[in-house]
Design an enzyme around this catalytic site. Structure first.
Site, short mmCIF file in Angstrom:
data_model
loop_
_atom_site.label_atom_id
_atom_site.label_comp_id
_atom_site.label_asym_id
_atom_site.label_seq_id
_atom_site.Cartn_x
_atom_site.Cartn_y
_atom_site.Cartn_z
N HIS A 384 3.96 5.34 -2.64
CA HIS A 384 4.97 6.13 -2.70
C HIS A 384 6.02 6.39 -1.79
O HIS A 384 5.65 7.15 -0.96
CB HIS A 384 4.89 7.57 -3.65
CG HIS A 384 4.30 7.39 -4.96
ND1 HIS A 384 3.50 8.53 -5.53
CD2 HIS A 384 4.31 6.44 -5.98
CE1 HIS A 384 3.12 8.02 -6.67
NE2 HIS A 384 3.61 6.90 -6.99
N GLU A 385 6.91 5.52 -1.07
CA GLU A 385 7.61 5.82 0.08
C GLU A 385 8.82 6.62 -0.43
O GLU A 385 9.68 6.30 -1.36
CB GLU A 385 8.20 4.59 0.44
CG GLU A 385 9.20 4.70 1.66
CD GLU A 385 8.60 5.53 2.67
OE1 GLU A 385 7.86 5.12 3.26
OE2 GLU A 385 9.19 6.49 2.97
N GLU A 464 3.89 9.58 7.82
CA GLU A 464 4.69 10.45 8.26
C GLU A 464 4.50 11.89 7.52
O GLU A 464 5.22 12.52 7.09
CB GLU A 464 6.20 10.20 7.68
CG GLU A 464 6.79 8.94 8.31
CD GLU A 464 6.25 7.63 7.53
OE1 GLU A 464 6.08 7.68 6.44
OE2 GLU A 464 5.91 6.51 8.26
N GLU A 482 -1.36 9.19 8.67
CA GLU A 482 -0.98 8.33 9.91
C GLU A 482 -0.66 9.75 10.94
O GLU A 482 -1.64 10.30 11.18
CB GLU A 482 0.39 7.71 9.56
CG GLU A 482 0.86 6.81 10.45
CD GLU A 482 2.16 6.22 10.14
OE1 GLU A 482 2.14 4.99 10.43
OE2 GLU A 482 3.17 6.95 9.71
N GLU A 488 1.13 -0.65 13.01
CA GLU A 488 2.46 -1.34 12.59
C GLU A 488 3.47 -1.44 13.92
O GLU A 488 4.18 -2.40 14.02
CB GLU A 488 3.21 -0.48 11.65
CG GLU A 488 3.26 0.87 11.94
CD GLU A 488 3.81 1.73 10.88
OE1 GLU A 488 3.20 1.63 9.84
OE2 GLU A 488 4.54 2.68 11.09
C1 NOJ Z 1 6.07 3.49 7.36
C2 NOJ Z 1 4.53 3.52 7.14
O1 NOJ Z 1 3.93 3.86 8.30
C3 NOJ Z 1 4.01 2.10 6.95
O2 NOJ Z 1 2.88 1.94 6.79
C4 NOJ Z 1 4.69 1.69 5.54
O3 NOJ Z 1 4.75 0.22 5.37
C5 NOJ Z 1 6.30 2.00 5.59
N1 NOJ Z 1 6.66 3.13 6.18
C6 NOJ Z 1 7.07 1.63 4.38
O4 NOJ Z 1 6.68 2.76 3.54
#
Ligand code: NOJ
Length: 683
Positions: A384-385, A464, A482, A488
């Site tokens: 879930h972004e 986040e 995180e 990343e």
């Molecule tokens: C930032 C997150 O840290 C990352 O793991 C994710 O792939 C992207 N946002 C997209 O949700």
């Protein structure tokens, strides 16, 4: 005497008694000393204003420091006090963890409670509670129910930490756009304005100190403001209207924590933050399972596929099947799939209001894939972004977790990509107001998400996030998060990837709060798809991260085809557990090197991980942690003699040795390198 918590956790002897260490110095000073006589807290009133001090082994650790709360209306709770009463008690229990770095934790402290009453109109009553542990001190304010105080607003918390000198500190500035995702600075305390916590410092005589908080609930998060003269002041992240905390009596604040040890390794071994959280509230924990996962993730960060639907869409049914097959073949318990749901095509960074958390894209057959994964012995991990669209997410959260529960999806990774104080909250005035990720509004949102997910038996991995303050003890479905620069950054950060010292700093800073979903395990270090980026590590170092950077949901972040091309390092990634019976630090120098050993919860195996900064090192590792009299096979994954993160990152050797607890191993670490070892009892 046995003592059991609501979680059914095993507790060995919780004794409530007035210990000999709990003495009152004089009418004005109230003290409490930790069970092993390490830390003493002294509380005093000076002209009616509350102060505390901490001594460690007879020497000052925190000098006289102010306490108090400034209220918006009516008299504050910072002056005009007398001590109405004070009491002490001792506590000692051992509780079992649902998962974690060790299977049981001793919680042993002496407590001092000071009840204050002011001669203001109306009078105010305030309790200040101190817990003295051998690994540090916790203190918090408790505002009892009282006349003339219902709902109220806190404009400032006056808690100070007066350090004994201008200690060197490892810090990241607060109030920055990109939340906690920065490299760490190393300067004297006087040289920063604000810092996030955990804030780790080292004194000239080698004492390591970390200031943080525990049980951050219904309050705003604490940052530290440096006054320039070695005193740090609590600075609570405000709401958009400037109020720091909106609350009502009775209430308790989070614990303010001061961890201290002779050398920094003790900070990592300290359980003080977890011990200051409430016991587990989830009765049936059978669905909470640590594990390792792969995912449709790195390919998006490399830029070879997209989150959004289109020609290069990553989350297709076909591609997901490929990952499920790979996970099943190699024993991974989860497959994360990002970009599966509608909304990505409209943009997402800071703009998440259009996301659906229940509607899959048409090329992603959610029901079929969830079932296929379970049949194969693994499970999808949901994603879930929110893009910071909090109200949109809150409207859908319950349905989205219920959907996952129906489909047998047991974990979700959430995300809050948005910058600065720009999370949009609709106020009572009907207007939008921009809030920080770390203010009270978001602290409460993250907590609602975790508790709602628990109702639907869903584990959570937050990106986040709000910083970790040990809430995983109370809500063990809050697995990992995180809250620091993860792997990343190595794929796309324009200013450069994480330098080798990054992962020998975060275990001593950010990770004092708890697990970090760093997403280790990249074996294709030079990133052909990203010619301007690379991983600043050797192959052996990437493996060592599985031991030094704990996460109960631990990712094998690279692409299946890269693991197939590197079977030797992949063998370690497949073997290493994500749940431990015991953890110890063997070598620790912040920013330079770290060696940790951990015992598997489900076998007699031990694992060692050692990493260094950009300098090569030779460290001697005594194997005294192994069971005496048992012979072990050590599978050693190490840097070759000519390995170097910059010039030869693939210089890698796998070898076996027979060892016992009497042996001392030479760990030879290349610049930017590391070493990973699995110790298995020989037949
Ligand atoms: C930032 C997150 O840290 C990352 O793991 C994710 O792939 C992207 N946002 C997209 O949700």
């Amino acid at each position: 005497m046995r003592f059991s918590t609501s979680s059914g956790a095993l507790a060995l002897g919780a004794l409530l008694l007035a210990g000999p260490a709990l003495a009152q110095d004089s009418p004005a000073a109230h003290t409490v000393t930790s069970p092993g006589d390490i830390h003493t807290v002294t509380f005093t009133l000076r002209d009616g204003a509350p102060f505390y001090r901490v001594d460690r082994l007879g020497a000052p650790l925190i000098l006289d420091s102010r306490l108090g709360l400034v209220l918006k209306d009516g008299p504050s709770m910072d002056a005009d006090f007398t001590v109405a009463d004070s009491s002490t008690r001792s506590f000692d229990e051992t509780w079992t963890t649902v998962w974690g770095e060790s299977d049981s934790i001793r919680n042993n402290y002496n407590e001092l409670r000071v009840q204050l009453r002011s001669d203001t109109q109306p009078p105010r009553t305030l309790d200040i509670v101190f817990r003295a542990f051998d690994d540090g001190v916790g203190l918090r304010y408790e505002v009892p129910e009282q006349e003339g105080l219902g709902a109220f607003e806190i404009m400032d918390e006056l808690t100070e930490f007066a350090m004994t000198g201008d200690h060197m500190a490892w810090w990241i500035g607060a109030y920055q756009d990109n939340r906690y995702e920065y490299l760490t600075n190393h300067t004297p305390v006087s040289e920063f304005e604000t810092a996030i916590t955990p804030l780790t410092m080292e004194t000239d005589d080698g004492v390591a100190i970390a200031i943080h908080e525990a049980a951050l609930l219904n309050y705003s998060s604490m940052t530290l403001r440096s006054t320039g003269n070695a005193t740090l002041e609590a600075d609570l992240i405000p709401w958009s209207d400037g109020v720091r905390v909106k609350t009502a009596a009775p209430m308790v604040t989070p614990w303010r924590t001061i961890q201290a040890s002779d050398g920094p390794g003790g900070l990592i071994e300290s359980d003080l933050v977890l011990n200051l959280n409430e016991p587990n509230k989830i009765e049936d924990t059978s669905w909470i399972e640590p594990g390792k996962y792969v995912g449709i993730w790195w390919e998006m960060h490399l830029g070879t596929s997209s989150w959004s639907i289109g020609e290069t869409h990553g989350a297709t049914t076909e591609n997901t099947k490929r990952y499920i097959d790979f996970a099943a073949e190699h024993g991974f318990s989860g497959v994360l799939v990002e970009g599966w749901n509608k909304g990505w095509e409209q943009g997402w960074v800071g703009t998440g209001d259009h996301f659906s958390f229940t509607d899959p894209y048409p090329d992603f057959d959610l029901e079929y894939l969830a079932k296929y994964a379970v049949e194969k012995g693994t499970r999808l991990i949901g994603h879930h972004e929110t893009g910071g669209g909090i109200e949109n997410y809150e409207r859908q959260m319950a349905d989205a977790y219920a959907l996952y529960n129906d489909l047998g999806v047991r974990a979700v990774k959430t995300g809050y990509v948005a910058f600065g104080p720009n999370l949009q909250r609709t106020g009572a005035d009907g207007q939008k107001h921009g809030e920080w990720h770390h203010g009270q509004w978001m602290v409460e949102h993250y907590q609602r998400s975790v508790e709602e997910a628990a109702k639907h038996q869903v584990m959570v991995n937050i990106h986040e996030p709000i910083k970790d303050t040990g809430i995983r003890r109370t809500w063990p479905n809050l697995m990992t998060r995180e809250g620091a620069r993860g792997q990343e950054y190595n794929a796309w950060n324009e200013e450069g990837s994480n330098p080798p010292d990054h992962t020998v700093i975060v275990p001593f800073t950010r990770m004092l709060g708890g697990p970090f979903d760093y997403t280790p395990g990249i074996v294709e270090l030079l990133l052909p798809a990203r010619p301007n980026n690379r991983i600043q590590a050797t192959l052996a170092r990437e493996l060592a991260h599985y031991v030094t950077i704990y996460s109960p949901l631990q990712m094998a972040a690279d692409l299946p085809e890269n693991y197939e091309a590197h079977p030797e390092p992949f063998a370690f990634i497949k073997a290493v557990p994500a749940d431990w019976a015991e953890t110890r630090v063997l070598h620790a120098e912040i920013g330079d090197y770290l060696t940790m050993v951990r015992k598997d919860r489900d076998s007699e195996d031990w694992y060692l991980g050692s990493t260094t900064d950009e300098h090569g090192r030779l460290l001697k590792a005594p194997l005294a942690f192994l069971t005496p009299g048992v012979t072990y096979t050590a599978q050693i994954y190490r840097d070759s003699a000519d390995a170097d993160w910059e010039s030869n990152p693939y210089g890698f050797i796998v070898e076996e040795k027979t060892v016992t607890s009497a042996d001392v191993l030479d760990l030879r670490l290349a610049p930017g390198g590391g070493q990973a070892i699995r110790f298995t009892p020989a037949e």
